[in-house]
Write a protein that holds these residues in place. Structure first.
Motif, PDB file in Angstrom:
ATOM      1  N   ALA A   1      39.131   5.261  36.745  1.00 40.03           N
ATOM      2  CA  ALA A   1      39.547   6.552  37.283  1.00 40.03           C
ATOM      3  C   ALA A   1      38.778   7.693  36.629  1.00 40.03           C
ATOM      4  CB  ALA A   1      41.049   6.738  37.082  1.00 40.03           C
ATOM      5  N   ASP A   2      38.515   7.553  35.335  1.00 42.55           N
ATOM      6  CA  ASP A   2      37.764   8.589  34.622  1.00 42.55           C
ATOM      7  C   ASP A   2      36.278   8.273  34.650  1.00 42.55           C
ATOM      8  OD1 ASP A   2      40.045  10.006  33.965  1.00 42.55           O
ATOM      9  OD2 ASP A   2      40.344   8.926  32.070  1.00 42.55           O
ATOM     10  N   PHE A   3      35.477   9.315  34.640  1.00 36.30           N
ATOM     11  CA  PHE A   3      34.026   9.158  34.664  1.00 36.30           C
ATOM     12  C   PHE A   3      33.493   9.202  33.242  1.00 36.30           C
ATOM     13  CE2 PHE A   3      35.389  10.940  38.687  1.00 36.30           C
ATOM     14  CZ  PHE A   3      34.753  10.115  39.592  1.00 36.30           C
ATOM     15  N   ASP A   4      32.473   8.369  32.977  1.00 36.10           N
ATOM     16  CA  ASP A   4      31.918   8.334  31.615  1.00 36.10           C
ATOM     17  C   ASP A   4      30.885   9.445  31.430  1.00 36.10           C
ATOM     18  OD1 ASP A   4      29.450   7.468  32.702  1.00 36.10           O
ATOM     19  OD2 ASP A   4      29.969   5.354  32.436  1.00 36.10           O
ATOM     20  N   GLU A   5      30.353   9.534  30.214  1.00 35.49           N
ATOM     21  CA  GLU A   5      29.443  10.637  29.885  1.00 35.49           C
ATOM     22  C   GLU A   5      28.184  10.609  30.732  1.00 35.49           C
ATOM     23  OE1 GLU A   5      28.605  10.843  25.739  1.00 35.49           O
ATOM     24  OE2 GLU A   5      30.706  11.154  25.154  1.00 35.49           O
TER      25      GLU A   5
ATOM     26  N   LEU B   1      29.047  11.907  34.185  1.00 32.04           N
ATOM     27  CA  LEU B   1      29.256  13.355  34.154  1.00 32.04           C
ATOM     28  C   LEU B   1      27.939  14.102  34.004  1.00 32.04           C
ATOM     29  CD1 LEU B   1      32.461  13.537  31.925  1.00 32.04           C
ATOM     30  CD2 LEU B   1      32.305  13.788  34.401  1.00 32.04           C
TER      31      LEU B   1
ATOM     32  N   ARG C   1      38.588  14.642  42.073  1.00 33.84           N
ATOM     33  CA  ARG C   1      38.833  14.065  40.749  1.00 33.84           C
ATOM     34  C   ARG C   1      37.603  14.199  39.864  1.00 33.84           C
ATOM     35  NH1 ARG C   1      37.610   8.245  40.492  1.00 33.84           N
ATOM     36  NH2 ARG C   1      36.548   7.597  42.410  1.00 33.84           N
TER      37      ARG C   1
ATOM     38  N   ASN D   1      37.477  17.968  38.953  1.00 35.28           N
ATOM     39  CA  ASN D   1      38.515  18.303  37.978  1.00 35.28           C
ATOM     40  C   ASN D   1      38.162  17.822  36.576  1.00 35.28           C
ATOM     41  OD1 ASN D   1      40.137  19.601  39.850  1.00 35.28           O
ATOM     42  ND2 ASN D   1      41.313  17.770  40.344  1.00 35.28           N
ATOM     43  N   GLN D   2      37.508  16.656  36.485  1.00 33.65           N
ATOM     44  CA  GLN D   2      37.150  16.159  35.158  1.00 33.65           C
ATOM     45  C   GLN D   2      35.935  16.872  34.601  1.00 33.65           C
ATOM     46  OE1 GLN D   2      36.652  11.889  34.783  1.00 33.65           O
ATOM     47  NE2 GLN D   2      35.791  12.082  32.713  1.00 33.65           N
TER      48      GLN D   2
ATOM     49  N   GLU E   1      45.269  15.958  42.917  1.00 29.20           N
ATOM     50  CA  GLU E   1      43.928  16.409  42.545  1.00 29.20           C
ATOM     51  C   GLU E   1      43.601  17.743  43.213  1.00 29.20           C
ATOM     52  OE1 GLU E   1      42.175  15.188  40.271  1.00 29.20           O
ATOM     53  OE2 GLU E   1      42.609  13.052  40.069  1.00 29.20           O
TER      54      GLU E   1
END
Length: 393
Positions: A82-86, A89, A111, A114-115, A141
């Motif tokens: 669900a979260d994006f890595d460095e 990004l 999403r 937002n991150q 979101e």
């Protein structure tokens, strides 16, 4: 060209569906006319409706690339955390750094916004459903992005979309309706295409053909359509039914089970064609285009495309279907007998509906839609470029 507004569109992925077809058509119509567009897809492939769909195989992807738009994917596969890595990004940071406006196809890609943040870039989110609370975390979101001030405008493809999102708590002043439209040059009555497709499927020139263009999804209520098809085919031994869309194939076991329930698993008059790149040919070959959705629809593209090709629309009363169909076709309750009867009535009233279908072509021509998108993007993009002194003034 120098001075053009630069726009980045974010897709969750490329897979068969009306929203992606429409958004990609908008971008193709805008690119090179005072705007420069490109697309970043979060996923490079999708596994939906019992079908693995690679980005490079998708008709919308090929259309964008052929138009000259750069298209890339953040992730190669169809899944991911669900979260994006460095690293992801950082890719988004590079993509968004040189643009004036960010578009998101539906609210799911927010999403990523937002991150990562959009680095001060205004975001326009394009909404294509009428059930915001029935899409997992998407509404949350969207609410987060709105609360953070990232979203400058929300494009609703239908009045039902605007009403639903307003009822869900989204500020009314952000919601702008731009009705769906299609390419009138591509979607039009075509006798040679009608004859070719019917011949390819072994369908005689003058027998009734009902087309159901939809992915195999709960909202489309495929079992209801198939139950109506069983009633209709029993009453009309000369008629044929054509299914197309993701999952509408002989390899989808769920569809095969549904067909077995209504006694159509072995029918030679029901054709499962899957995803097609030539929907205009299917609609030209049809007499009726039908939709049996239970929820979620806004302004279904299949009804508009079918009408533009001369097929009479018959639909359940969901989203904006009533305003699309009125005077041009029939609304029906969600009952198999009623739907089959509506198909028969539509065929009997073909001469009556024909002039109305012809007259609707100007209303649903994509040029109005693209011009409206162009104005909105231009207005938002120019604000981004405005110097701080002018903003303060």
């Amino acid at each position: 060209m120098a001075g053009d507004i630069s726009v980045l569109s974010l897709y969750e992925g490329f897979f068969s569906g009306g929203a992606r077809i429409l958004h990609s058509d908008v971008l193709a119509g805008l690119h090179g006319h005072g705007q420069r567009h490109r697309v970043l897809s979060i996923h490079g492939q999708a596994h939906r409706e019992a079908t693995l769909q690679r980005m490079q195989d998708d008709a919308s992807y090929r259309k964008l690339v052929a138009t000259g738009l750069p298209v890339s994917a953040l992730r190669a596969g169809s899944t991911g955390p669900a979260d994006f890595d460095e690293a992801e990004l950082a890719v988004f940071e590079r993509e968004v750094s040189g643009v004036d406006v960010v578009l998101t196809l539906k609210e799911q890609p927010l999403r990523l916004v937002n991150q990562a943040g959009a680095r001060g870039k205004p975001v326009i989110t394009c909404l294509h459903r009428s059930d915001p609370e029935n899409q997992g975390p998407a509404l949350a979101e969207l609410s987060t992005a709105v609360s953070a001030g990232a979203v400058t405008a929300l494009v609703c493809c239908a009045e039902s979309t605007r009403a639903a999102y307003r009822a869900a708590g989204i500020p009314a002043d952000l919601l702008k309706v731009i009705p769906n439209g299609v390419d009138a040059r591509r979607f039009c009555p075509d006798r040679p295409a009608r004859a070719r497709l019917r011949h390819a499927l072994g369908i005689l020139p003058d027998v009734p053909v009902i087309v159901f263009a939809a992915r195999y999804d709960l909202m489309k209520n495929v079992p209801l359509f198939l139950a109506a098809a069983a009633v209709f085919l029993a009453a009309r031994p000369d008629a044929h039914v054509v299914l197309c869309g993701a999952g509408m194939t002989t390899t989808n076991p769920l569809l095969t089970e549904d067909l077995a329930v209504v006694g159509l698993a072995a029918s030679s008059r029901l054709h499962r064609l899957g995803v097609r790149d030539d929907p205009q040919s299917l609609f030209a070959a049809a007499d009726v285009v039908s939709l049996t959705s239970s929820f979620g629809e806004a302004a279904p593209l299949c009804l508009i495309e079918g009408m533009m090709c001369g097929a009479i629309p018959v639909a359940t009363d969901v989203g904006d279907c009533a305003s699309i169909v009125v005077g041009r076709g029939l609304l029906t309750p969600p009952d198999p007998e009623a739907i089959a009867a509506a198909w028969a009535e539509a065929l009997a009233r073909r001469d009556e509906f024909g002039p109305a279908l012809l007259a609707s072509r100007a209303q649903f021509d994509r040029r109005r839609m693209i011009a409206s998108y162009a104005r909105l993007i231009r207005r938002v993009g120019r604000r981004t470029r405005m110097p701080l002194s002018a903003t303060a003034a």
